[in-house]
Design an enzyme around this catalytic site. Structure first.
Site, short mmCIF file in Angstrom:
data_model
loop_
_atom_site.label_atom_id
_atom_site.label_comp_id
_atom_site.label_asym_id
_atom_site.label_seq_id
_atom_site.Cartn_x
_atom_site.Cartn_y
_atom_site.Cartn_z
N ASN A 249 47.69 23.19 16.68
CA ASN A 249 48.34 22.21 15.82
C ASN A 249 47.49 21.96 14.58
OD1 ASN A 249 50.61 20.00 15.95
ND2 ASN A 249 48.80 19.00 15.08
N GLU A 250 48.03 22.29 13.44
CA GLU A 250 47.33 22.07 12.18
C GLU A 250 45.89 22.56 12.26
OE1 GLU A 250 48.01 17.92 11.19
OE2 GLU A 250 49.93 18.45 10.30
N TYR B 234 58.53 5.07 15.50
CA TYR B 234 58.31 5.98 14.38
C TYR B 234 59.30 5.79 13.24
CZ TYR B 234 55.64 10.01 12.73
OH TYR B 234 54.78 10.83 12.06
N ASN C 118 47.54 16.57 18.75
CA ASN C 118 47.45 15.40 17.87
C ASN C 118 48.47 14.35 18.30
OD1 ASN C 118 45.67 14.64 15.66
ND2 ASN C 118 47.57 14.10 14.62
N ALA C 119 49.53 14.14 17.50
CA ALA C 119 50.66 13.30 17.93
C ALA C 119 50.29 11.85 18.20
CB ALA C 119 51.34 13.91 19.16
N GLU C 120 49.18 11.39 17.65
CA GLU C 120 48.76 10.01 17.88
C GLU C 120 48.71 9.70 19.38
OE1 GLU C 120 49.62 11.01 14.39
OE2 GLU C 120 51.50 10.33 15.22
N TYR D 242 56.20 18.80 21.98
CA TYR D 242 54.80 18.94 22.35
C TYR D 242 54.70 18.80 23.86
CZ TYR D 242 52.50 17.92 17.74
OH TYR D 242 52.01 17.94 16.47
N TYR E 240 54.43 15.56 4.82
CA TYR E 240 54.72 14.12 4.99
C TYR E 240 54.67 13.46 3.62
CZ TYR E 240 54.34 14.77 10.00
OH TYR E 240 54.56 15.19 11.30
N GLU F 268 56.77 20.80 10.45
CA GLU F 268 56.88 19.36 10.71
C GLU F 268 57.23 18.74 9.38
OE1 GLU F 268 53.57 17.11 12.36
OE2 GLU F 268 53.30 18.62 13.92
C1 GAL Z 1 50.83 15.65 11.87
C2 GAL Z 1 50.53 16.07 13.30
C3 GAL Z 1 51.42 15.35 14.28
C4 GAL Z 1 51.40 13.87 13.98
C5 GAL Z 1 51.80 13.63 12.55
C6 GAL Z 1 51.76 12.18 12.12
O1 GAL Z 1 49.81 15.98 11.04
O2 GAL Z 1 50.70 17.45 13.46
O3 GAL Z 1 50.97 15.57 15.58
O4 GAL Z 1 50.13 13.39 14.21
O5 GAL Z 1 50.92 14.28 11.71
O6 GAL Z 1 52.56 11.39 12.90
#
Ligand code: GAL
Length: 945
Positions: A182-183, A339, A123-125, A79, A239, A272
């Site tokens: 992103n998403e 992480y 995003n990416a927190e 990113y 995820y 991802e």
């Molecule tokens: C995804 C997002 C990432 C990050 C991840 C959670 O949905 O694209 O940027 O936020 O979730 O760590």
């Protein structure tokens, strides 16, 4: 096959180095339903996510990227954070820790392709999800084609795209894919999605454009597959383990995590795929590593590989890093963004790294994996607790059979005999699945010069070394294994090590064994070139490293890492990390000498034909104690006589924020250009004498607070709110405590004269904009309401505001807020603190700074990452900003998160000189300060970092 680059003339030329295509010459990128191709050659893309902005030490980027490459990754997903580069409209900085040209050069040198992800939203927190906070003051909904926002994001794209463009594979660089947004959900704003791509093309981006769809949705694949906004290769984010690190035993709460095929003309792309977790419940990242550990990786990644046939993988995260400065989005993370990734925040390798390596080497070595179709499983277990799924390469017939427990929750160990109709004949072979293990078994494979009929061991890698095939296979320790190879005539089998039974019938050489340690079998004759078969366990296999030299590949075991190898004459040179003990090298017979780094390692030849030597243990590291702390209290802003005449007048009566203030004037910090860290307010009013209370409300983001003084008297503190959430289920909880009420104490008012309210408000970072509704993202920071109550007719207050000027050219806009000490340089190593006092046992409410210096002289040629540890229990009554040599490396405190250890990254940390630590402690009440503090190391190796 779609010829992507029809409109972009490209030069075709010879592939260089490994992986193919990452080299100085120009290459063509194409794709079909099976895989990406570089210059027509199929590629299984194995990528891991890395954020340079979370490692503010460019010399360490190389270390992390080399570690990823050494695990078998051939790509890195990156990113690019707009917020990190742009403090205000029109101002962009790509120097120093923000030098992304250097980053992309380093990726190429490390042999990695790059998936470039410049957003604009990431995003990416990360604060604002990567949108600079100044975008909050831009009219028009963010992440849409509204004109105000459009002008803003185009400005960013026209800065970042040309940098990315000059590093594309098509020009000899590493960038192989460009990820738009992103998403971003379908039906949000197709024109915006399309414009991002149009801008990219106009800026010279000619590699395929991808996007990462959220949550199995596949939204860009369906309705808008070919319409405006559609990208060439959409991928999906998965995820499956969710983010509840406190309960790592809960298995796949979000399902099987199978990456869906989105379209028939593109490869299946796991854009991802979960490889760690944010620590939502403050359980600590070790728990997140457990949640997403080797068992999860075996089960989910292999299931995904064989069930869906994905050939493009990007794992989030490969290395998480640090939310230094004010980089964090406030709701989900604290300073560490470790992480629970395969490589820790302090760059240490974990058992997850080993699993990536086992799987990564397999994907890299076994070419037929790049083109497979789902087939009815040719292998049937005689134990119904086990199940198989399969794919086959339509050209070679090579079969890939996944064996796992039928019940995803099963934790027992089960054995079965597989009745396997392999391409070269039917066989009955033993298999064992332990708990959540899953094995990808191969049949009908031309393994170098050998013919692998089948094996119930997994292939880690194989290579042609010195005229013979060296194959490394492995299985769970203690489990039975069978490997069958085909020969034209009876071969000579020599078991060099271990217990392996061999039987030759009808052209098949069958080897039976138990996976235990490392067995070695040499097979010669039989009409094929020699084969050295290495049969390991998960653990012994993970000890191997593979590297390419000009004279062919080598395998190495006994080092902590191999970054690269080169051969000249009779000498093999390794750039490797070592920690002492035996080292073994499998190279050609011409190799007689070994050099690791700058040292010759004496070696002898083993019966396996390898070279065996020993490396020296690293020198122990001695770290100084942290003593001689000096202290100084600040917050002169609280005093009534403080001169605030040069502060910014906070007198706006309107704001473009979708959240209107509860009282005027508008006091939102962003509206006055103060975007990061703490802000001070001073409100002046003429008292009548009947004022009784001050009512304030501040929005800070989670874990934020504010402190209040009247005419220099401390009135107390309150928790900041996160109000104005959009109400969507995915928004952070809303612990808005409501307004803070502060009674005016007797004797403090000055009737008829100027009275001053001083308020220090923390800004914990900006909300993300995940659902692109603007409401969360444009949530204000700072005071949203302020009244003085009690006087008839109300009390007008005139306000001034002060925050960070955001002008540190080295450390960037996110390093500092507006504390007095920050504005005056108390955090900087050069600040003269001689006159500061010995700290007192108790800190007064307000802000107190503590400083000390220490000298380091770490052993040269070693890598021993250093951390700072806060001993004792943190108090919720204080919060600490930690500065190392002026760099804001983290926040600590009882309300901040579970973190006690802070990485002090080399580069910022002078490993051979004097370092300064400065702590800015904001206390809400009289409290003993933090501590004791100490330095420690996360690891220690000799190496070539
Ligand atoms: C995804 C997002 C990432 C990050 C991840 C959670 O949905 O694209 O940027 O936020 O979730 O760590």
């Amino acid at each position: 096959m779609r010829r992507l680059l029809a409109v972009f003339p490209v030069l075709l030329c010879v592939l260089l180095g490994a992986p193919a295509g990452v080299g100085a010459a120009a290459h063509e990128v194409t794709y079909d339903r099976y895989s990406l191709k570089v210059d027509g050659e199929r590629l299984v893309l194995q990528s891991a996510e890395f954020h340079y902005f979370r490692l503010p030490s460019p010399e360490l980027w190389r270390d992390v990227l080399e570690k990823l490459r050494a695990a078998g990754f051939n790509a890195v997903s990156i990113y690019f954070s707009w917020a990190y580069h742009s403090p205000k409209p029109g101002v962009y900085d790509f120097t120093g820790v923000r030098d992304v040209d250097r980053l992309l050069r380093t990726a190429r040198q490390a042999g990695l392709y790059v998936i470039a992800r410049p957003g604009p939203y990431i995003n990416a927190e990360s604060t604002g999800g990567g949108l600079p906070a100044w975008v909050k003051t831009v009219p028009g909904r963010a992440r849409s084609s509204a004109p105000g926002y459009q002008a803003a994001y185009r400005e960013w794209l026209h800065r970042i795209n040309p940098i990315i463009a000059r590093h594309q594979v098509t020009g000899g660089g590493p960038v192989i894919l460009y990820n738009a947004e992103n998403e971003y959900q379908v039906n949000t704003d197709a024109a915006y999605m399309q414009d991002i791509q149009d801008q990219a093309r106009a800026d010279g981006i000619d590699v395929p454009i991808t996007t990462n769809d959220c949550c199995d949705a596949g939204s860009w694949s369906s309705t808008w597959a070919t319409g405006p906004g559609a990208v060439q290769i959409p991928g999906v984010d998965d995820y499956p383990q969710s983010f509840e690190c406190a309960t790592p035993e809960v298995w796949g709460p979000w399902g099987e995590g199978l990456t869906e095929r989105l379209r028939d003309d593109i490869p299946v792309f796991a854009a991802e795929y979960q490889a760690g977790a944010i620590d939502l419940g403050d359980a600590g990242y070790d728990k997140c590593r457990e949640l997403t550990g080797p068992a999860y990786m075996k089960y989910f990644y292999k299931n995904n590989l064989v069930t869906t046939g994905a050939t493009m993988f990007s794992y989030y995260m490969g290395y998480g890093g640090t939310n230094w400065g004010w980089l964090a989005q406030p709701n989900d993370v604290y300073t560490s963004y470790d992480y629970g990734a395969a490589i820790t925040e302090a760059r240490q390798l974990t058992p997850k790294y080993d699993e990536f390596k086992r799987q990564g080497y397999f994907l890299e070595a076994v070419a037929p994996l790049a083109k497979t179709d789902a087939v009815t499983s040719p292998a049937t277990p005689d134990n119904p607790t086990l199940t198989t799924t399969a794919r086959a390469n339509p050209d070679t017939g090579t079969q890939f059979v996944l064996v796992k427990h039928a019940d995803r929750a099963a934790t027992g160990t089960d054995d079965a005999t597989l009745d396997w109709a392999a391409p070269d004949g039917r066989h009955w072979v033993p298999v064992r699945v332990k708990g959540r293990d899953a094995h990808v078994l191969v049949a009908g494979y031309d393994l170098g010069g050998q013919r692998l009929v089948l094996s119930t061991s997994e292939i880690m890698t194989h290579a042609l070394i010195g005229g013979r095939d060296v194959a490394l296979l492995y299985g769970t320790a203690g489990s039975p294994g069978a490997t069958i190879l085909r020969y034209g005539s009876r071969p000579v089998v020599k078991v060099l090590e271990g217990d392996v039974r061999a039987e030759y019938t009808g052209g098949d050489l069958r080897l039976d064994y138990t996976h235990d340690g490392l067995a070695r079998v040499l097979v010669t004759g039989g009409g094929r070139r020699p084969l050295l078969l290495l049969l390991g366990t998960d653990e012994t296999a993970a000890g191997f490293w593979r590297a390419e030299t000009g004279a062919g590949p080598v395998l190495v075991r006994g080092t902590e890492l191999v970054r690269s190898a080169s051969a000249s004459g009779d000498t093999l040179r390794l750039a490797a990390d070592t920690a002492g003990g035996q080292v073994e090298v499998f190279a050609g017979p011409a190799t007689r000498r070994l050099r690791i780094g700058a040292e010759d390692v004496p070696v002898t030849r083993t019966p396996s034909g390898s070279l065996l030597g020993a490396t020296r243990a690293p020198e122990p590291v001695r770290l100084p104690a942290l003593t001689a702390w000096r202290s100084r209290a600040e917050a002169p802003e609280a005093a009534p006589g403080f001169d605030d005449s040069r502060w910014t007048a906070a007198d706006h009566t309107t704001t473009i924020s979708p959240h209107q203030p509860k009282t005027l004037p508008v006091l939102y910090a962003d509206d006055y250009g103060y975007h990061y860290g703490n802000v001070w307010y001073r409100g002046h009013f003429t008292a009548t004498g009947s004022e009784t209370r001050i009512d304030l409300n501040a929005v800070t983001g989670l874990r934020g607070n504010y402190l209040v003084w009247l005419n220099g008297r401390y009135l107390g503190s309150a928790a900041g709110g996160v109000e104005a959430d959009s109400g969507d289920a995915s928004t952070p909880p809303n612990p808005d405590p409501g307004p803070g009420h502060f009674e005016v104490p007797a004797g403090v008012l000055r009737p008829g004269a100027d009275n001053v309210i001083s308020v220090l408000v923390a800004n914990m970072g900006h909300n993300d904009d995940w659902i692109a509704d603007d409401l969360r993202f444009k949530q204000p920071r700072g005071l949203v309401a302020a009244t003085v109550g009690g006087a008839v007719g109300g009390t007008p207050i005139s306000w001034r505001i002060q925050g960070s000027p955001g002008t540190d050219p080295l450390r960037g806009p996110l390093n500092n807020g507006g504390l007095y000490g920050e504005r005056t340089g108390w955090h900087l190593p050069t600040y003269p603190d001689k006159s500061w006092k010995t700290p007192s046992a108790e800190l007064a409410p307000g802000v107190t700074w503590l400083r000390t210096a220490f000298r380091l002289d770490l052993p040269k040629g070693q890598d021993a990452p250093v951390g700072l540890r806060f001993g004792g229990d943190p108090s919720p009554a204080y919060r600490v900003q930690v500065f190392l040599n002026g760099w804001n490396v983290g926040q600590y405190g009882g309300d901040i998160g579970p973190q006690r250890d802070f990485v002090l990254p080399a580069g910022i940390l002078d490993e051979h000189g004097t370092n300064t630590i400065a702590l800015a402690v904001t206390a809400e009440q009289p409290v003993a300060g933090p501590g004791p503090l100490s330095l420690f190391t996360y690891g220690n190796v000799r190496g070539s970092r």
